[in-house]
Design a protein around this motif. Structure first.
Motif, PDB file in Angstrom:
ATOM      1  N   LEU A  68       0.821  -1.206   0.000  1.00 23.89           N
ATOM      2  CA  LEU A  68       0.000   0.000   0.000  1.00 23.89           C
ATOM      3  C   LEU A  68       0.861   1.265   0.000  1.00 23.89           C
ATOM      4  O   LEU A  68       0.570   2.213  -0.728  1.00 23.89           O
ATOM      5  CB  LEU A  68      -0.923  -0.019   1.226  1.00 23.89           C
ATOM      6  N   TYR A  69       1.937   1.261   0.772  1.00 21.71           N
ATOM      7  CA  TYR A  69       2.807   2.431   0.828  1.00 21.71           C
ATOM      8  C   TYR A  69       3.447   2.709  -0.535  1.00 21.71           C
ATOM      9  O   TYR A  69       3.464   3.857  -0.992  1.00 21.71           O
ATOM     10  CB  TYR A  69       3.903   2.263   1.879  1.00 21.71           C
ATOM     11  N   GLU A  70       3.975   1.668  -1.179  1.00 19.68           N
ATOM     12  CA  GLU A  70       4.621   1.874  -2.482  1.00 19.68           C
ATOM     13  C   GLU A  70       3.636   2.367  -3.530  1.00 19.68           C
ATOM     14  O   GLU A  70       3.964   3.249  -4.328  1.00 19.68           O
ATOM     15  CB  GLU A  70       5.304   0.594  -2.930  1.00 19.68           C
ATOM     16  N   ALA A  71       2.426   1.818  -3.532  1.00 18.08           N
ATOM     17  CA  ALA A  71       1.428   2.270  -4.507  1.00 18.08           C
ATOM     18  C   ALA A  71       0.998   3.704  -4.226  1.00 18.08           C
ATOM     19  O   ALA A  71       0.866   4.514  -5.153  1.00 18.08           O
ATOM     20  CB  ALA A  71       0.226   1.334  -4.488  1.00 18.08           C
ATOM     21  N   ALA A  72       0.785   4.044  -2.959  1.00 21.28           N
ATOM     22  CA  ALA A  72       0.378   5.404  -2.601  1.00 21.28           C
ATOM     23  C   ALA A  72       1.496   6.401  -2.902  1.00 21.28           C
ATOM     24  O   ALA A  72       1.244   7.488  -3.435  1.00 21.28           O
ATOM     25  CB  ALA A  72      -0.009   5.465  -1.128  1.00 21.28           C
ATOM     26  N   HIS A  73       2.721   6.020  -2.579  1.00 19.63           N
ATOM     27  CA  HIS A  73       3.851   6.902  -2.869  1.00 19.63           C
ATOM     28  C   HIS A  73       4.001   7.095  -4.383  1.00 19.63           C
ATOM     29  O   HIS A  73       4.251   8.221  -4.850  1.00 19.63           O
ATOM     30  CB  HIS A  73       5.138   6.315  -2.269  1.00 19.63           C
ATOM     31  N   GLY A  74       3.848   6.013  -5.132  1.00 26.81           N
ATOM     32  CA  GLY A  74       3.922   6.112  -6.594  1.00 26.81           C
ATOM     33  C   GLY A  74       2.844   7.011  -7.164  1.00 26.81           C
ATOM     34  O   GLY A  74       3.090   7.781  -8.099  1.00 26.81           O
ATOM     35  N   ALA A  75       1.648   6.946  -6.599  1.00 26.66           N
ATOM     36  CA  ALA A  75       0.556   7.795  -7.081  1.00 26.66           C
ATOM     37  C   ALA A  75       0.805   9.263  -6.754  1.00 26.66           C
ATOM     38  O   ALA A  75       0.495  10.145  -7.552  1.00 26.66           O
ATOM     39  CB  ALA A  75      -0.763   7.339  -6.467  1.00 26.66           C
ATOM     40  N   ARG A  76       1.367   9.527  -5.589  1.00 25.81           N
ATOM     41  CA  ARG A  76       1.632  10.912  -5.198  1.00 25.81           C
ATOM     42  C   ARG A  76       2.775  11.519  -5.991  1.00 25.81           C
ATOM     43  O   ARG A  76       2.784  12.724  -6.259  1.00 25.81           O
ATOM     44  CB  ARG A  76       1.954  10.999  -3.710  1.00 25.81           C
ATOM     45  N   GLN A  77       3.758  10.702  -6.380  1.00 25.12           N
ATOM     46  CA  GLN A  77       4.951  11.207  -7.053  1.00 25.12           C
ATOM     47  C   GLN A  77       4.901  11.089  -8.570  1.00 25.12           C
ATOM     48  O   GLN A  77       5.825  11.530  -9.249  1.00 25.12           O
ATOM     49  CB  GLN A  77       6.194  10.464  -6.540  1.00 25.12           C
ATOM     50  N   ALA A  78       3.842  10.504  -9.105  1.00 27.29           N
ATOM     51  CA  ALA A  78       3.775  10.249 -10.548  1.00 27.29           C
ATOM     52  C   ALA A  78       3.722  11.547 -11.344  1.00 27.29           C
ATOM     53  O   ALA A  78       3.067  12.511 -10.950  1.00 27.29           O
ATOM     54  CB  ALA A  78       2.552   9.401 -10.870  1.00 27.29           C
ATOM     55  N   GLU A  79       4.415  11.539 -12.466  1.00 25.32           N
ATOM     56  CA  GLU A  79       4.338  12.669 -13.383  1.00 25.32           C
ATOM     57  C   GLU A  79       3.024  12.581 -14.138  1.00 25.32           C
ATOM     58  O   GLU A  79       2.392  11.530 -14.203  1.00 25.32           O
ATOM     59  CB  GLU A  79       5.528  12.640 -14.338  1.00 25.32           C
ATOM     60  N   GLU A  80       2.617  13.685 -14.722  1.00 28.24           N
ATOM     61  CA  GLU A  80       1.290  13.787 -15.325  1.00 28.24           C
ATOM     62  C   GLU A  80       1.019  12.710 -16.378  1.00 28.24           C
ATOM     63  O   GLU A  80      -0.075  12.151 -16.431  1.00 28.24           O
ATOM     64  CB  GLU A  80       1.111  15.174 -15.948  1.00 28.24           C
ATOM     65  N   GLU A  81       1.995  12.390 -17.193  1.00 30.23           N
ATOM     66  CA  GLU A  81       1.759  11.406 -18.258  1.00 30.23           C
ATOM     67  C   GLU A  81       1.637   9.976 -17.726  1.00 30.23           C
ATOM     68  O   GLU A  81       1.140   9.094 -18.417  1.00 30.23           O
ATOM     69  CB  GLU A  81       2.822  11.476 -19.356  1.00 30.23           C
ATOM     70  N   HIS A  82       2.077   9.732 -16.482  1.00 30.97           N
ATOM     71  CA  HIS A  82       1.985   8.396 -15.881  1.00 30.97           C
ATOM     72  C   HIS A  82       0.989   8.350 -14.726  1.00 30.97           C
ATOM     73  O   HIS A  82       0.893   7.344 -14.038  1.00 30.97           O
ATOM     74  CB  HIS A  82       3.365   7.957 -15.361  1.00 30.97           C
ATOM     75  N   ARG A  83       0.262   9.415 -14.540  1.00 29.90           N
ATOM     76  CA  ARG A  83      -0.626   9.525 -13.373  1.00 29.90           C
ATOM     77  C   ARG A  83      -1.756   8.513 -13.402  1.00 29.90           C
ATOM     78  O   ARG A  83      -2.089   7.917 -12.375  1.00 29.90           O
ATOM     79  CB  ARG A  83      -1.180  10.948 -13.330  1.00 29.90           C
ATOM     80  N   GLU A  84      -2.375   8.313 -14.554  1.00 31.46           N
ATOM     81  CA  GLU A  84      -3.501   7.382 -14.641  1.00 31.46           C
ATOM     82  C   GLU A  84      -3.081   5.969 -14.254  1.00 31.46           C
ATOM     83  O   GLU A  84      -3.799   5.278 -13.531  1.00 31.46           O
ATOM     84  CB  GLU A  84      -4.099   7.402 -16.045  1.00 31.46           C
ATOM     85  N   VAL A  85      -1.921   5.549 -14.722  1.00 30.21           N
ATOM     86  CA  VAL A  85      -1.425   4.208 -14.416  1.00 30.21           C
ATOM     87  C   VAL A  85      -1.109   4.097 -12.927  1.00 30.21           C
ATOM     88  O   VAL A  85      -1.466   3.104 -12.272  1.00 30.21           O
ATOM     89  CB  VAL A  85      -0.179   3.880 -15.264  1.00 30.21           C
ATOM     90  N   ALA A  86      -0.473   5.117 -12.361  1.00 33.46           N
ATOM     91  CA  ALA A  86      -0.118   5.085 -10.938  1.00 33.46           C
ATOM     92  C   ALA A  86      -1.364   5.064 -10.059  1.00 33.46           C
ATOM     93  O   ALA A  86      -1.419   4.330  -9.066  1.00 33.46           O
ATOM     94  CB  ALA A  86       0.751   6.287 -10.595  1.00 33.46           C
ATOM     95  N   GLU A  87      -2.379   5.816 -10.435  1.00 32.51           N
ATOM     96  CA  GLU A  87      -3.620   5.819  -9.654  1.00 32.51           C
ATOM     97  C   GLU A  87      -4.346   4.482  -9.782  1.00 32.51           C
ATOM     98  O   GLU A  87      -4.943   3.997  -8.820  1.00 32.51           O
ATOM     99  CB  GLU A  87      -4.528   6.966 -10.091  1.00 32.51           C
TER     100      GLU A  87
END
Length: 180
Positions: A68-87
């Motif tokens: 959960l931490y890695e996924a949440a951190h990835g979603a918070r730090q994702a750049e705009e072009e990768h945001r949908e995938v991270a979320e």
């Protein structure tokens, strides 16, 4: 001759008013998209923050906390072009962690778990609504921009073509069911 000139002028004024009204409508739709995107970003940030806080609180088992931490951190730090995938990855992590009702109950029974579960359930429930509002506004603007008059007279100006936000936002059933 004068009557023809007056009628021609009246038609041109009517066309000008109609084009001006259409351009104003398109501008309002773009403003609505901006507001809906800001609301969506706020809800996504809230969901990721609550998930990250829950992952670091110690109420989850270590493996679930890391996922959960890695996924949440990835979603918070994702750049705009990768945001949908991270979320989408955060959504999948939430579903994996809270797949079983027993896991939700265990989190609720921990000190501070009731509040954390309620907060996360609210955040998870609001994301699909915010995404739907954003995508509805995008759809309305796209439909208007597809009209010939908008393209021919360039009524959209230099505004970028609006893009929908597509992601997996299916909430974990056990979390939403228990929060209700």
């Amino acid at each position: 001759m004068t009557a023809t000139l007056i009628w021609t002028l009246a038609v041109l004024v009517a066309i000008g008013l109609y084009l001006s009204w259409t351009a104003g409508r398109l501008d309002r739709l773009h403003a609505r998209i901006d507001a809906a995107r800001a609301a969506l970003d706020a809800q996504l940030l809230r969901r990721a923050s609550v998930a990250q806080e829950l992952a670091t609180s110690g109420v989850l088992d270590p493996a679930a906390s890391i996922v959960l931490y890695e996924a949440a951190h990835g979603a918070r730090q994702a750049e705009e072009e990768h945001r949908e995938v991270a979320e989408s990855e955060l959504t999948q992590a939430l579903r994996a962690v809270f797949e079983e009702p027993a896991q939700v109950d265990a989190v609720r029974e921990a000190p501070g778990g009731e509040e954390a579960t309620r907060e996360l359930a609210e955040a998870v429930r609001r994301v699909p609504m915010a995404r739907r509002f954003h995508n509805d506004a995008v759809g309305a603007a796209r439909r208007l921009r597809e009209h010939r008059k908008v393209r021919w007279f360039r009524l959209a100006g230099h505004a970028p073509f609006p893009l929908a936000f597509e992601m997996d936002d299916e909430p974990p059933a056990a979390l939403v069911d228990r929060a209700a």
